[in-house]
Write a protein that holds these residues in place. Structure first.
Motif, PDB file in Angstrom:
ATOM      1  N   ARG A  33       5.061 -49.362  22.060  1.00  0.00           N
ATOM      2  CA  ARG A  33       5.813 -48.279  21.419  1.00  0.00           C
ATOM      3  C   ARG A  33       5.803 -48.502  19.916  1.00  0.00           C
ATOM      4  NH1 ARG A  33      11.437 -48.058  23.921  1.00  0.00           N
ATOM      5  NH2 ARG A  33      12.060 -47.034  21.985  1.00  0.00           N
ATOM      6  N   ARG A  34       5.692 -47.400  19.187  1.00  0.00           N
ATOM      7  CA  ARG A  34       5.679 -47.440  17.730  1.00  0.00           C
ATOM      8  C   ARG A  34       6.470 -46.248  17.197  1.00  0.00           C
ATOM      9  NH1 ARG A  34       3.578 -51.437  19.106  1.00  0.00           N
ATOM     10  NH2 ARG A  34       1.674 -52.470  18.320  1.00  0.00           N
ATOM     11  N   PHE A  59       6.111 -43.052  19.516  1.00  0.00           N
ATOM     12  CA  PHE A  59       4.972 -43.038  20.422  1.00  0.00           C
ATOM     13  C   PHE A  59       5.153 -44.133  21.472  1.00  0.00           C
ATOM     14  CE2 PHE A  59       2.882 -41.266  16.584  1.00  0.00           C
ATOM     15  CZ  PHE A  59       2.413 -40.080  17.134  1.00  0.00           C
ATOM     16  N   VAL A  60       4.881 -43.800  22.723  1.00  0.00           N
ATOM     17  CA  VAL A  60       4.915 -44.776  23.814  1.00  0.00           C
ATOM     18  C   VAL A  60       3.608 -44.648  24.589  1.00  0.00           C
ATOM     19  CG1 VAL A  60       6.076 -45.530  25.908  1.00  0.00           C
ATOM     20  CG2 VAL A  60       7.428 -44.667  23.991  1.00  0.00           C
ATOM     21  N   CYS A  61       2.901 -45.772  24.731  1.00  0.00           N
ATOM     22  CA  CYS A  61       1.666 -45.812  25.521  1.00  0.00           C
ATOM     23  C   CYS A  61       1.818 -46.880  26.600  1.00  0.00           C
ATOM     24  CB  CYS A  61       0.463 -46.129  24.630  1.00  0.00           C
ATOM     25  SG  CYS A  61       0.095 -44.856  23.398  1.00  0.00           S
ATOM     26  N   LEU A  88      -3.016 -43.816  17.396  1.00  0.00           N
ATOM     27  CA  LEU A  88      -2.076 -42.750  17.060  1.00  0.00           C
ATOM     28  C   LEU A  88      -1.391 -43.008  15.723  1.00  0.00           C
ATOM     29  CD1 LEU A  88      -0.444 -42.187  20.573  1.00  0.00           C
ATOM     30  CD2 LEU A  88      -1.905 -40.572  19.335  1.00  0.00           C
ATOM     31  N   VAL A  89      -0.972 -44.244  15.491  1.00  0.00           N
ATOM     32  CA  VAL A  89      -0.285 -44.572  14.237  1.00  0.00           C
ATOM     33  C   VAL A  89      -1.232 -44.406  13.050  1.00  0.00           C
ATOM     34  CG1 VAL A  89       0.789 -46.436  12.915  1.00  0.00           C
ATOM     35  CG2 VAL A  89       1.393 -46.100  15.322  1.00  0.00           C
ATOM     36  N   GLN A  94      -2.967 -41.313   8.368  1.00  0.00           N
ATOM     37  CA  GLN A  94      -4.029 -40.643   7.630  1.00  0.00           C
ATOM     38  C   GLN A  94      -3.678 -39.179   7.379  1.00  0.00           C
ATOM     39  OE1 GLN A  94      -7.812 -40.654   9.591  1.00  0.00           O
ATOM     40  NE2 GLN A  94      -8.880 -39.648   7.922  1.00  0.00           N
ATOM     41  N   ARG A  95      -3.191 -38.502   8.402  1.00  0.00           N
ATOM     42  CA  ARG A  95      -2.848 -37.086   8.226  1.00  0.00           C
ATOM     43  C   ARG A  95      -1.717 -36.901   7.227  1.00  0.00           C
ATOM     44  NH1 ARG A  95      -4.416 -32.935  11.576  1.00  0.00           N
ATOM     45  NH2 ARG A  95      -6.014 -33.488  13.101  1.00  0.00           N
ATOM     46  N   LEU A  96      -0.704 -37.762   7.288  1.00  0.00           N
ATOM     47  CA  LEU A  96       0.400 -37.655   6.338  1.00  0.00           C
ATOM     48  C   LEU A  96      -0.076 -37.933   4.917  1.00  0.00           C
ATOM     49  CD1 LEU A  96       3.249 -39.423   8.351  1.00  0.00           C
ATOM     50  CD2 LEU A  96       2.964 -36.985   7.952  1.00  0.00           C
ATOM     51  N   THR A  97      -0.960 -38.921   4.766  1.00  0.00           N
ATOM     52  CA  THR A  97      -1.488 -39.237   3.436  1.00  0.00           C
ATOM     53  C   THR A  97      -2.303 -38.071   2.889  1.00  0.00           C
ATOM     54  OG1 THR A  97      -1.577 -41.594   3.964  1.00  0.00           O
ATOM     55  CG2 THR A  97      -2.925 -40.833   2.121  1.00  0.00           C
ATOM     56  N   GLU A  98      -3.164 -37.492   3.730  1.00  0.00           N
ATOM     57  CA  GLU A  98      -3.956 -36.348   3.293  1.00  0.00           C
ATOM     58  C   GLU A  98      -3.063 -35.175   2.915  1.00  0.00           C
ATOM     59  OE1 GLU A  98      -6.522 -35.582   6.555  1.00  0.00           O
ATOM     60  OE2 GLU A  98      -7.938 -37.196   6.074  1.00  0.00           O
TER      61      GLU A  98
END
Length: 412
Positions: A78-79, A159-161, A186-187, A192-196
């Protein structure tokens, strides 16, 4: 040490299973309480496979995380990721990230519940294995879930895997680092998406700031320069009137001084008000009336209650000048100019209309002045402001600026 503990846990689990088999065969007196050779063989083969998968799990965990400890060795990962956006935007980003996982299927969930679930199916060859170790039948798919918790202007995503089997199976059958790999993917994808997105927002802010600075510079130049031909003609008219009609000349010079004083650039970059812009335009129109005489009539319909509304400077002046220069000056006999202002539905509507030559005349007021006006509206108000110009009935042109008028009651 963590590696030895992990493999020791697998051994303990399988020896516990061996003991359970001995107890069951003893209780029910199967084969006189002794384990058949094929059961013993199956148990021994299963132990070897589990140890082999345990070694593979350790190898992949070290490769993915760069370390081996209790957190990384767990089959259930989990993260938490903090997202500087609201829940709806965070949901869209999380959904896009989950959909990009390899072999992802069965994505379910809803925006209302702020939760997404998916299943990552393990295809043959996805996990490395030792020579001779069977893979299918022991490998497990990975369940992925994401829960979004909204906060004040931001969100938190958990996130839970985990394998799609009961937790007790983790003791016998490590997942080969699949859950760790998926949660780390996922993290990274979220980061990356948040940075972009932040980079795009910063670029947009810089671009908007540059455009505002450029427009402000153009406006400052526009305010700092009084059109020479207008100034010379006004002074020449005043000089002639001094000899023939001193009182009229005095009024003209008074209006010119008032217009020049109100045309000084605003150094603080703040908005003007409707009242101030109307005074500037009125002073300019009074000069034009003294020059054009009975050829020009001015009609103003702006309630005193809305005079304090903020608006960008020089916009009303631009529309008034266009009406005179392109509509009435070229028209034999002149005509009238109407300035109307009203607030309705939380919006200030400001219209300048004339009954002049209309769009048939050369230079119909669609040049750089109005392009600058539209750009300033966009930079200042975005999509909440608009500018419309069209034919006036039965003759002339009507131009309307619509601006937000916050905190003001409607006036007809």
């Amino acid at each position: 040490m963590a590696s030895l503990k992990f493999l020791g846990r697998v051994l303990v689990a399988w020896f516990a299973a061996w003991c359970m088999l001995l107890v069951l065969f003893g209780i029910f007196d199967w084969h006189h309480g002794e384990l058949p050779w094929f059961v013993t063989l199956a148990w021994f083969v299963g132990l070897l496979i589990a140890l082999g998968r345990g070694v593979t799990h350790l190898y992949r965990v070290r490769t993915i995380a760069g370390r081996i400890d209790a957190e990384t060795l767990s089959n259930r990962q989990r993260r938490r990721v903090e997202v500087p956006y609201g829940a709806d935007e965070a949901f869209d980003i999380v959904e896009a990230v989950i959909r990009e996982l390899p072999n992802v299927q069965d994505i379910t969930g809803g925006r209302g519940g702020l939760q997404l679930r998916a299943l990552v199916r393990l295809l043959p060859g996805d996990l490395p294995r030792r020579r001779g170790m069977p893979q299918q039948g022991l490998d497990r798919n990975t369940k992925v879930s994401a829960t979004i918790t909204p906060s004040d202007g931001s969100s938190s995503v958990m996130f839970v895997c985990e394998p799609d089997s009961s937790a007790w199976m983790d003791w016998f059958n490590p997942d080969g680092g699949a859950s760790l790999e998926h949660v780390e993917t996922l993290v990274r994808a979220m980061t990356q998406r948040l940075t972009e997105r932040r980079n795009r927002e910063r670029a947009d802010v810089r671009q908007t700031a540059m455009e505002k600075e450029l427009t402000a510079a153009q406006l400052g130049l526009l305010q700092a320069q009084v059109e020479p031909h207008f100034l010379y003609n006004t002074l020449a008219s005043a000089q002639e009137l001094v000899r023939t009609d001193p009182a009229r000349a005095d009024r003209m010079l008074g209006h010119l001084i008032d217009y020049l004083r109100r045309s000084l650039p605003r150094t603080d970059g703040s908005l003007s008000t409707l009242g101030q812009e109307l005074e500037r335009s009125t002073a300019w129109l009074e000069i034009m009336k003294l020059r054009m005489g009975e050829r020009l009539t001015v009609h103003t319909e702006v309630a005193d209650e809305i005079a304090a509304l903020p608006m960008p400077s020089m916009m009303l002046q631009t529309l008034v000048e266009n009406a005179i220069k392109h509509g009435l000056e070229p028209k034999p006999g002149g005509g009238g100019v109407w300035i109307r202002g009203r607030v309705e539905g939380g919006l200030l509507s400001l219209t300048v209309a004339d009954d002049g030559m209309g769009f048939r005349s050369e230079g119909s007021g669609t040049g750089i002045g109005l392009r600058n006006l539209r750009e300033r509206l966009r930079l200042t108000y975005g999509a909440t402001a608009s500018f419309v110009i069209g034919n006036n009935f039965p003759n002339g042109v009507a131009a309307t600026i619509t601006l937000p008028a916050k905190g003001v009651s409607d006036h007809a």
